[in-house]
Design a protein around this motif. Structure first.
Motif, PDB file in Angstrom:
ATOM      1  N   LEU A  13       0.839  -1.189   0.000  1.00 25.57           N
ATOM      2  CA  LEU A  13       0.000   0.000   0.000  1.00 25.57           C
ATOM      3  C   LEU A  13       0.880   1.246   0.000  1.00 25.57           C
ATOM      4  N   THR A  14       0.312   2.362  -0.419  1.00 29.49           N
ATOM      5  CA  THR A  14       1.090   3.597  -0.495  1.00 29.49           C
ATOM      6  C   THR A  14       0.588   4.622   0.522  1.00 29.49           C
ATOM      7  N   LYS A  15       1.435   5.599   0.778  1.00 33.51           N
ATOM      8  CA  LYS A  15       1.035   6.703   1.655  1.00 33.51           C
ATOM      9  C   LYS A  15      -0.139   7.452   1.040  1.00 33.51           C
ATOM     10  N   ASN A  16      -0.173   7.529  -0.276  1.00 31.80           N
ATOM     11  CA  ASN A  16      -1.270   8.224  -0.952  1.00 31.80           C
ATOM     12  C   ASN A  16      -2.608   7.549  -0.655  1.00 31.80           C
ATOM     13  N   LEU A  17      -2.636   6.210  -0.686  1.00 31.04           N
ATOM     14  CA  LEU A  17      -3.882   5.497  -0.380  1.00 31.04           C
ATOM     15  C   LEU A  17      -4.298   5.738   1.063  1.00 31.04           C
ATOM     16  N   ILE A  18      -3.362   5.684   1.977  1.00 30.19           N
ATOM     17  CA  ILE A  18      -3.668   5.938   3.394  1.00 30.19           C
ATOM     18  C   ILE A  18      -4.271   7.327   3.569  1.00 30.19           C
ATOM     19  N   LYS A  19      -3.677   8.307   2.929  1.00 29.10           N
ATOM     20  CA  LYS A  19      -4.155   9.686   3.070  1.00 29.10           C
ATOM     21  C   LYS A  19      -5.527   9.868   2.430  1.00 29.10           C
ATOM     22  N   ARG A  20      -5.764   9.217   1.295  1.00 33.76           N
ATOM     23  CA  ARG A  20      -7.081   9.324   0.657  1.00 33.76           C
ATOM     24  C   ARG A  20      -8.159   8.679   1.514  1.00 33.76           C
ATOM     25  N   CYS A  21      -7.829   7.555   2.118  1.00 33.88           N
ATOM     26  CA  CYS A  21      -8.793   6.913   3.016  1.00 33.88           C
ATOM     27  C   CYS A  21      -9.087   7.805   4.220  1.00 33.88           C
ATOM     28  N   TYR A  22      -8.044   8.416   4.751  1.00 33.75           N
ATOM     29  CA  TYR A  22      -8.223   9.298   5.911  1.00 33.75           C
ATOM     30  C   TYR A  22      -9.136  10.475   5.570  1.00 33.75           C
ATOM     31  N   GLU A  23      -8.858  11.140   4.454  1.00 33.90           N
ATOM     32  CA  GLU A  23      -9.646  12.311   4.070  1.00 33.90           C
ATOM     33  C   GLU A  23     -11.099  11.936   3.807  1.00 33.90           C
ATOM     34  N   ALA A  24     -11.327  10.802   3.155  1.00 37.02           N
ATOM     35  CA  ALA A  24     -12.701  10.370   2.884  1.00 37.02           C
ATOM     36  C   ALA A  24     -13.424  10.004   4.173  1.00 37.02           C
ATOM     37  N   ALA A  25     -12.731   9.341   5.095  1.00 37.99           N
ATOM     38  CA  ALA A  25     -13.360   8.958   6.359  1.00 37.99           C
ATOM     39  C   ALA A  25     -13.671  10.181   7.211  1.00 37.99           C
ATOM     40  N   LEU A  26     -12.854  11.224   7.115  1.00 37.54           N
ATOM     41  CA  LEU A  26     -13.164  12.477   7.812  1.00 37.54           C
ATOM     42  C   LEU A  26     -14.496  13.035   7.337  1.00 37.54           C
ATOM     43  N   GLU A  27     -14.745  12.918   6.028  1.00 29.08           N
ATOM     44  CA  GLU A  27     -15.968  13.478   5.445  1.00 29.08           C
ATOM     45  C   GLU A  27     -17.177  12.565   5.610  1.00 29.08           C
ATOM     46  N   PHE A  28     -16.971  11.254   5.415  1.00 27.22           N
ATOM     47  CA  PHE A  28     -18.110  10.331   5.360  1.00 27.22           C
ATOM     48  C   PHE A  28     -18.198   9.388   6.558  1.00 27.22           C
ATOM     49  N   GLY A  29     -17.180   9.357   7.401  1.00 29.63           N
ATOM     50  CA  GLY A  29     -17.190   8.450   8.540  1.00 29.63           C
ATOM     51  C   GLY A  29     -16.528   7.119   8.268  1.00 29.63           C
ATOM     52  N   SER A  30     -16.406   6.775   6.977  1.00 31.04           N
ATOM     53  CA  SER A  30     -15.765   5.516   6.603  1.00 31.04           C
ATOM     54  C   SER A  30     -15.158   5.647   5.214  1.00 31.04           C
ATOM     55  N   ALA A  31     -14.215   4.762   4.922  1.00 29.59           N
ATOM     56  CA  ALA A  31     -13.600   4.714   3.596  1.00 29.59           C
ATOM     57  C   ALA A  31     -13.127   3.293   3.344  1.00 29.59           C
ATOM     58  N   ILE A  32     -13.706   2.650   2.334  1.00 33.28           N
ATOM     59  CA  ILE A  32     -13.365   1.273   1.984  1.00 33.28           C
ATOM     60  C   ILE A  32     -12.741   1.281   0.597  1.00 33.28           C
ATOM     61  N   PRO A  33     -11.440   1.004   0.474  1.00 29.42           N
ATOM     62  CA  PRO A  33     -10.811   1.018  -0.854  1.00 29.42           C
ATOM     63  C   PRO A  33     -11.234  -0.199  -1.681  1.00 29.42           C
ATOM     64  N   VAL A  34     -11.572   0.060  -2.941  1.00 34.37           N
ATOM     65  CA  VAL A  34     -12.001  -1.006  -3.845  1.00 34.37           C
ATOM     66  C   VAL A  34     -11.376  -0.781  -5.218  1.00 34.37           C
ATOM     67  N   THR A  35     -11.284  -1.869  -5.990  1.00 33.12           N
ATOM     68  CA  THR A  35     -10.828  -1.766  -7.371  1.00 33.12           C
ATOM     69  C   THR A  35     -11.866  -2.398  -8.291  1.00 33.12           C
ATOM     70  N   GLU A  36     -11.733  -2.104  -9.602  1.00 35.33           N
ATOM     71  CA  GLU A  36     -12.649  -2.656 -10.587  1.00 35.33           C
ATOM     72  C   GLU A  36     -12.384  -4.150 -10.773  1.00 35.33           C
ATOM     73  N   CYS A  37     -13.427  -4.882 -11.118  1.00 37.62           N
ATOM     74  CA  CYS A  37     -13.294  -6.286 -11.483  1.00 37.62           C
ATOM     75  C   CYS A  37     -13.059  -6.359 -12.985  1.00 37.62           C
ATOM     76  N   LYS A  38     -11.926  -6.909 -13.402  1.00 39.74           N
ATOM     77  CA  LYS A  38     -11.566  -6.958 -14.822  1.00 39.74           C
ATOM     78  C   LYS A  38     -11.925  -8.276 -15.490  1.00 39.74           C
ATOM     79  N   ASP A  39     -12.244  -9.284 -14.696  1.00 40.08           N
ATOM     80  CA  ASP A  39     -12.559 -10.609 -15.231  1.00 40.08           C
ATOM     81  C   ASP A  39     -14.061 -10.765 -15.432  1.00 40.08           C
ATOM     82  N   SER A  40     -14.415 -11.705 -16.289  1.00 31.51           N
ATOM     83  CA  SER A  40     -15.823 -12.076 -16.400  1.00 31.51           C
ATOM     84  C   SER A  40     -16.256 -12.744 -15.093  1.00 31.51           C
ATOM     85  N   VAL A  41     -17.525 -12.535 -14.748  1.00 23.28           N
ATOM     86  CA  VAL A  41     -18.040 -13.032 -13.468  1.00 23.28           C
ATOM     87  C   VAL A  41     -19.244 -13.929 -13.727  1.00 23.28           C
ATOM     88  N   ARG A  42     -19.325 -15.041 -13.000  1.00 27.15           N
ATOM     89  CA  ARG A  42     -20.494 -15.909 -13.081  1.00 27.15           C
ATOM     90  C   ARG A  42     -21.047 -16.104 -11.682  1.00 27.15           C
TER      91      ARG A  42
END
Length: 224
Positions: free
Chosen positions: A110-139
């Protein structure tokens, strides 16, 4: 606001085919856990870490702290029988209002940038859950049948899952359920919604031997 990272490192080496727990395996001469702790401690000067380890590996964790870090910024506590109980044990050491990052100890890139983005979002919304896009087909599996599912409606969840202590500490007072796979599911069961933020493709979880190789290459690339 005070910041506390609860780093959960309770895994074993079972899928690694190793007698050494994966959090203590070496990448470029340093334990996996070193990189996780280093990034958190570098992200904010006022951040402290609660490191949750299996009781039988607390001494090994202390050796890493003694070798590389300021012990005044890191506490160690024993884990529990599930991730939920391990996080619960870590949260018991929090005694004042703060922002809490809960992170898998083996997500060491993980990077310091991700930590800081999570912190700033949690300050505003109360929580911050990092997620990424799903690139594979899903069944989607339904009994003996399966069907294609829109991958655009799927997100892959990472850590650090970040919450204001006023949200996370009361949520972890509820009774354990098998569906609690992460902190977000606990907070939702407590009756609150969680806020998603963009994660990082490089924020991989070390679980198999190939992941060590990938992590080494990513570290080499970041050093260029």
């Amino acid at each position: 606001m005070k910041k506390v990272a609860v780093v959960v490192a309770g895994g074993t080496g079972s899928r690694m085919n190793s007698i050494i727990p994966k959090q203590f395996l070496l990448i470029k001469g340093k334990p996996v856990l070193y990189y996780t702790l280093y990034t958190f401690l570098q992200s904010y000067n006022d951040l402290t870490v609660i490191l949750v380890l299996p009781e039988e590996h607390i001494a090994a964790g202390q050796e890493i702290i003694d070798a590389f870090f300021d012990y005044k910024r890191i506490q160690i506590t024993a884990g529990g029988r599930t991730r939920f109980h391990s996080v619960q044990n870590g949260l018991e050491l929090i005694t004042e209002e703060c922002m809490v990052f809960v992170h898998d100890g083996v997500r060491c890139l993980l990077t310091k940038n991700l930590i800081k983005r999570c912190y700033e979002a949690a300050l505003e919304f109360g929580s911050a859950i990092p997620v990424t896009e799903c690139k594979d087909s899903v069944r989607l599996i339904r009994g003996d049948d399966n069907e294609a599912f829109d991958r655009g409606k799927v997100k892959l969840v990472q850590t650090p899952q970040t919450f204001h202590s006023k949200i996370l500490l009361p949520a972890f007072k509820i009774d354990y359920k098998d569906k609690f796979t992460d902190e977000a599911t606990v907070v939702e069961a407590f009756g609150l919604k969680v806020h998603l933020v963009e994660g990082e493709e490089g924020n991989i979880k070390i679980t198999k031997p190939m992941d060590i190789f990938i992590a080494e290459q990513l570290l080499l690339a970041s050093a260029d």
